[in-house]
Design an enzyme around this catalytic site. Structure first.
Site, short mmCIF file in Angstrom:
data_model
loop_
_atom_site.label_atom_id
_atom_site.label_comp_id
_atom_site.label_asym_id
_atom_site.label_seq_id
_atom_site.Cartn_x
_atom_site.Cartn_y
_atom_site.Cartn_z
N LYS A 159 28.71 38.84 40.29
CA LYS A 159 28.82 39.24 41.70
C LYS A 159 27.56 39.90 42.22
CE LYS A 159 33.73 39.41 42.53
NZ LYS A 159 34.92 40.18 42.80
N LYS A 180 35.01 28.04 38.85
CA LYS A 180 36.32 28.59 39.18
C LYS A 180 36.61 28.42 40.67
CE LYS A 180 36.62 33.03 39.35
NZ LYS A 180 36.55 34.47 39.12
N LYS A 211 37.40 32.58 46.32
CA LYS A 211 37.48 32.91 47.75
C LYS A 211 36.12 32.77 48.42
CE LYS A 211 40.96 36.52 46.94
NZ LYS A 211 41.11 37.93 46.58
P1 TYM Z 1 41.30 38.90 42.67
O1 TYM Z 1 41.68 39.48 43.98
O2 TYM Z 1 39.96 38.29 42.53
O3 TYM Z 1 42.35 37.82 42.24
C1 TYM Z 1 43.74 38.10 42.25
C2 TYM Z 1 44.41 37.44 41.05
O4 TYM Z 1 44.18 36.03 41.10
C3 TYM Z 1 43.64 35.60 39.86
N1 TYM Z 1 42.71 34.49 40.11
C4 TYM Z 1 42.81 33.29 39.54
N2 TYM Z 1 43.68 32.79 38.64
C5 TYM Z 1 43.50 31.50 38.26
N3 TYM Z 1 42.51 30.71 38.73
C6 TYM Z 1 41.60 31.17 39.62
N4 TYM Z 1 40.65 30.39 40.08
C7 TYM Z 1 41.73 32.52 40.06
N5 TYM Z 1 41.03 33.29 40.93
C8 TYM Z 1 41.64 34.49 40.94
C9 TYM Z 1 42.91 36.81 39.29
O5 TYM Z 1 42.76 36.71 37.90
C10 TYM Z 1 43.84 37.93 39.71
O6 TYM Z 1 44.88 38.08 38.78
N6 TYM Z 1 40.10 42.86 39.87
C11 TYM Z 1 41.20 42.10 40.41
C12 TYM Z 1 42.15 42.90 41.26
C13 TYM Z 1 42.67 44.15 40.62
C14 TYM Z 1 43.63 44.24 39.59
C15 TYM Z 1 43.80 45.63 39.34
C16 TYM Z 1 44.35 43.29 38.87
C17 TYM Z 1 42.29 45.41 40.95
N7 TYM Z 1 42.99 46.31 40.17
C18 TYM Z 1 44.68 46.08 38.35
C19 TYM Z 1 45.23 43.75 37.89
C20 TYM Z 1 45.38 45.13 37.64
C21 TYM Z 1 40.64 40.97 41.27
O7 TYM Z 1 39.54 41.05 41.76
O8 TYM Z 1 41.52 39.99 41.52
#
Ligand code: TYM
Length: 344
Positions: A113, A205, A208
């Site tokens: 990032k 991947k 967004k």
């Molecule tokens: P974020 O917002 O990027 O994504 C949310 C969830 O979606 C999953 N994900 C995917 N799964 C499969 N294929 C993909 N291409 C894909 N893109 C995203 C992510 O693995 C996630 O589960 N750091 C986290 C948010 C967070 C969090 C937490 C999660 C903050 N605190 C505590 C669990 C526990 C994040 O940026 O997710």
């Protein structure tokens, strides 16, 4: 033993997509039957990268709407936005003092990032995994459903929990608390789509932030949009294999089969038994129908919900009140353990 509890979060950074849905939200929905769950719109995480304020507000409501539209019950479980529960940021500070620089330096997501100009990245982006550990551990959550890309962050959360328990073991005992004050949170990375790939490039991947909207299916896409994106999805010239082994070294085929399997609740092997030997064109048509059938109603419900921001906000306020009651108890103990003075 601490009680079993599920926590997970999604960032309100726009373009919620099929990867978020299949990698995370579908599993959030399933876990509701067996656990007490907290599902959080992690707005504090979102601002580690600049967000236009009005858009951030919209995106917080959109993720909340996606949770509800997908089948999360905000009455039985807790749905809230992170910034309404100050304990997340409070515990994150303590964890900033527990985690080591060396641990954070290994985080691949920061490297990706921050890109080449690391000096220009926010301090928040660097400390992000400590806040994520705080999100989970402030509820002493035991299970964390996520996509595969979050695995390393979960490992860090486990390391932080363990180091805190070790560093403060005498104080934890002196206060009559469980010596494993923070549990080891277990990642739940399950299903056939833990890493959904870009529809334009099977080695990347689905994300967004991909500049090409054709790389992802957004949860708000209408039927025509979904159909167009799937029809245009990159494939290879071979017919579909009949067994999973045949998907090796065919990332685009693997991805579409994984998406089909996840949307239909089947395994990839099962899907290939049905479609093996067939051409992509007919497989894609069936995938379009399935995607529209499954995602259409979610998108429609999201639209309805986002037109009623007062309702969505009330869900978040109510969830935050209930979340704060749990988080407050943990922070009270953390303050005692660390040696802070507080009002009794
Ligand atoms: P974020 O917002 O990027 O994504 C949310 C969830 O979606 C999953 N994900 C995917 N799964 C499969 N294929 C993909 N291409 C894909 N893109 C995203 C992510 O693995 C996630 O589960 N750091 C986290 C948010 C967070 C969090 C937490 C999660 C903050 N605190 C505590 C669990 C526990 C994040 O940026 O997710």
């Amino acid at each position: 033993m601490p009680t079993e509890r599920v926590f997970s979060g999604v960032q309100p950074t726009g373009n919620l997509h099929l990867g978020n849905y299949l990698g995370a939200i579908v599993n959030f929905v399933k876990l509701q039957d067996a656990y007490n769950c907290l599902y959080c719109v992690v707005d504090l995480h979102a601002i580690t990268v600049w967000q236009e304020p009005a858009e951030l507000t919209r995106n917080i409501r959109e993720v909340t709407a996606a949770f509800i539209a997908s089948g999360i019950d905000p009455k039985k479980h807790i749905v809230f936005n992170q910034s309404q529960v100050a304990e997340h940021a409070e515990l994150a500070w303590v964890f900033n003092c527990v985690a080591r620089l060396g641990w954070l330096n290994r985080m691949t997501q920061f490297k990706e990032k921050a890109g080449k100009d690391r000096e220009a990245a926010s301090v928040g982006l660097y400390a992000y995994p400590n806040l994520m550990a705080a999100d989970i551990l402030v509820y002493r959550a035991t299970h964390v459903p996520v996509g595969e890309d979050q695995k390393q962050h979960l490992e860090l959360a486990r390391d932080i929990a363990q180091k805190f328990n070790n560093d403060f073991s005498d104080s934890i005992r002196a206060h009559g608390l469980d010596e494993k004050f923070f549990p080891q949170p277990e990642p739940l990375i399950t299903g056939p789509a833990t890493r959904v790939m870009s529809l334009r490039d099977g080695s990347k991947k689905m994300s967004k932030s991909d500049p090409s909207d054709y790389s992802r299916i957004n949860l708000t896409d209408d039927a025509d949009g979904i159909a167009q994106k799937i029809r245009k999805a990159k494939t290879d010239p071979e017919p579909l294999p009949s067994e999973e082994k045949g998907l090796e070294a065919r990332p685009e085929a693997d991805n579409l089969v994984g998406i089909y399997a996840a949307l239909s609740g089947r395994t990839k092997a099962d899907v290939l038994r049905e479609f093996g030997g067939g051409q992509f064109s007919s497989f894609k048509s069936t995938l379009v129908d399935l995607s529209v059938e499954k995602l259409g109603p979610i998108g429609a419900e999201m639209k309805k919900l986002t037109q009623d921001p007062a309702y969505v906000d009330s869900v978040l306020v109510d969830g935050a009140d209930r979340a704060r009651a749990i988080a407050g108890q943990t922070m009270t103990s953390v303050k005692d353990i660390v040696g802070f003075i507080r009002k009794k």
